[in-house]
Design an enzyme around this catalytic site. Sequence first.
Site, short mmCIF file in Angstrom:
data_model
loop_
_atom_site.label_atom_id
_atom_site.label_comp_id
_atom_site.label_asym_id
_atom_site.label_seq_id
_atom_site.Cartn_x
_atom_site.Cartn_y
_atom_site.Cartn_z
N ALA A 1 -2.61 4.11 3.00
CA ALA A 1 -3.69 3.95 2.02
C ALA A 1 -4.61 2.79 2.37
O ALA A 1 -5.76 2.76 1.93
CB ALA A 1 -3.11 3.74 0.61
N SER B 1 0.83 -1.20 0.00
CA SER B 1 0.00 0.00 0.00
C SER B 1 0.86 1.24 0.00
O SER B 1 1.98 1.24 0.50
CB SER B 1 -0.90 0.02 1.24
OG SER B 1 -0.14 0.34 2.40
N ASP B 2 0.33 2.33 -0.59
CA ASP B 2 0.92 3.62 -0.29
C ASP B 2 0.74 3.85 1.21
O ASP B 2 -0.14 3.25 1.84
CB ASP B 2 0.26 4.73 -1.10
CG ASP B 2 1.19 5.91 -1.33
OD1 ASP B 2 2.14 6.07 -0.53
OD2 ASP B 2 0.97 6.68 -2.27
N TRP B 3 1.57 4.71 1.78
CA TRP B 3 1.61 4.86 3.23
C TRP B 3 0.27 5.39 3.77
O TRP B 3 -0.15 6.47 3.44
CB TRP B 3 2.77 5.76 3.61
CG TRP B 3 4.04 5.03 3.91
CD1 TRP B 3 4.85 5.24 4.99
CD2 TRP B 3 4.66 3.95 3.18
NE1 TRP B 3 5.92 4.36 4.97
CE2 TRP B 3 5.84 3.56 3.87
CE3 TRP B 3 4.33 3.27 2.00
CZ2 TRP B 3 6.67 2.53 3.43
CZ3 TRP B 3 5.16 2.25 1.56
CH2 TRP B 3 6.32 1.89 2.27
#
Length: 784
Positions: A225, A221-223
């Site tokens: 997200a 995941s993006d941080w």
Amino acid sequence: MIEITDVIKRLSLEEKVSLLAGQDFWSLPAIERIGLRSLVMSDGPIGVRGTGWAPDDPSIALPSPTALAAAWDPELAETAGRLLGQEARRKGVHVLLGPTVNLQRTPLGGRHFECYSEDPLLSGEVAEGFVRGVQAYGVGTTVKHLVGNDFETDRMEVDVRIGERALREIYLAPFERVVEAGGWGVMSAYNGVNGSPMASNGRLQDEILKGEWGFDGVVVSDWRAARSTVGAALGGLDIAMPQLENPWGAALVSAVRSGEVPEEVIDDKVGRVLRLAVRVGAFDDLPEISGGLDGDRVAHEVAARSFVLARNENFTLPLEPAALTRVAVIGALAMDARVLGGGSAQVSPPHTISPMEGLARALSGVDVEYAIGADPRPFLPALHNPTEVVIGEHTFTVDPAAVRWIGSLPGGLDKDVVEGLRLITTYTPGVGGEHTFAVSGFGTFRLSINDKILYEGTLHPPGTGRADLLLSPREQRVAVELTAGVPARIVLEQTIARGAGHSVATTLGHRPPAPDEDGMIEEAAALAAESDVAVVVVGTTEQVESEGFDRTSLALPGRQDELVARVAAANPRTIVVVNAGSPVLMPWSSSVAAILLTWFPGQEAGAALADVLLGVTEPGGRLPTTWPRAEADCPVLAIEPVDGVVAYDEGIFVGYRGWLRSGKTPLYAFGHGLGYTTWHYEEMAVTATEAVVTLTNAGARAGREVVQVYVSAHASAPERPARWLAGFANVEAHPGETVTVRIPLPPRRFQIWDGGWQTIAGEYTVAAAHALDDLRLEAPLTIS
């Protein structure tokens, strides 16, 4: 040899789940009993930051991704990737968070400097080269952000609506290319796509990425997200980052035990993490790779190869040093080079060569003089003076006076015991008068000069969120009278809340006495009038191009346009250097002698610029994006969500495809770029699988040409662009030399998505071109 299936059987459910979430900001936990070390990740499309951002451990800063794409050379991208793979190994990093292959759909995208291009083929080719280079060092990549994260506004919540054909032909295409090339990781985006948040988007992450494409790597995941326990687990996500506000851990263990998430789903994710661990040496150390790359050399080469010579009237460039006696270098960014974009792409380079420094070095026998002219920076630049930084018992020196980090603290200090830091310097002014100093960052500060407290306070209101603290710093200025030649002791103290030391951004800014805005422009015009040539450096600021927000205008900030106009009126030999990561408006373009687009050029900025201006190196770049005359001409511009939705109603007509459909003429077309020699395209032979192009260097200098191949379809249905990029290749030749290049034409170039990839039979025209609007040779082709 690690048998992943056997290792999974040895793990408890809690151990399995622990491998799927960050143990801190940058890493996954170790499990010593199976021989697994911690997997470490790092930001870095242009450098490897490591687990901190500490200036006592600098990182090589390459030019921005738009610059790398402007070289149109996957082999150069591979070299850049190899350098960052080498840097990652040096810093103990296993996984690099990049490259970014989101499309430059609208030029207002604030983070476009971190993306490659408006074209999916060019983006995919450059990304493949970069990934191949990084992974050659046993370092994983995570191509990002899957998918539709083509702007920053409301990126955490917005739902992007993309039709299936555009999704396949445009937005997913570069991701697919990297997966086909063997990429080891993919990062899912913050935004939703077609009604489902990407971190939980099973159709895109499970069905297409892992199922249809056969991707065997990890989806991270993006941080922050990942905001759903079960949804993300069932939607194809493998790793949720970071530890902060993570939805997995105990909640995911409970979901498995309650039957909401089958354990075989967890086992698949763990298997992917362990496969990555094997690839990057987290079980067994990877062998050392001999023959290290020289970071300065690579940064210099990428910069020079990326510079786009957009205009060169009367052969103004290259300059002849022997004919110069006085050169004016003008602009705030000529002295304070903007070498990288804001946000995740930032690193602390070991040095930065400004345009002024680079030209002064290269023209040692010439009078090179500087005038600021116009200053677009809303914050004062960091004081350029050796500055001691004291954190607890750890001390190091920085120059300029700025420190920042995210994650690990300098010197390996514990964030839970650090309560502050001090910046201490002795500054001896070269000119007396009223000097302005500034504090920027977040936290509580006290600034004293010669033991007199000039500011004490907190810049942000209580409760400001972490993202706003990092991406929206504030500034407090103070003025003080200093005497030329008399040292002044400056101390900036910052108080940090206990436990909050993992994120710090602090700058001691400075501006010496200077004329007012009108006076600065007058001073620059006067200097230009008295000089053989004027080099004006203009560009954007960190408050214009950065992660976290989009641009509100394509105009250059401040009074830079006025500055260029005044200087050009004073000296017809005015060269404008545009220091921006993506398109800006240039209303003065027809009144200056030359325009050189240098993107964010990395740590070797000024040295590469001097080489290109003086003809030591040819500017090798071609535009990876279309540059407009006016904002209103852009086929896609608006970004603001409507009821939480951004609809990509233009379909496949993105970038130059949209420009061709609109009939508007841009200032500079996709693929445009001049060199220092002349190329004659002699002949082209075309088959269904390749275009063979022969061309001659007809000039007096050795040079490089990017041969671009475009395809257009004769039939109007199904709806297709007027023409589209089908392939490209770099060629080099000496004066008078003829070279032949073969450019593949894979079947996909003649296909559209219609429930599957469908070849459209019929008559086509294949063109060999210098740019989208500069076709040199054409040949018919029948596809059956």
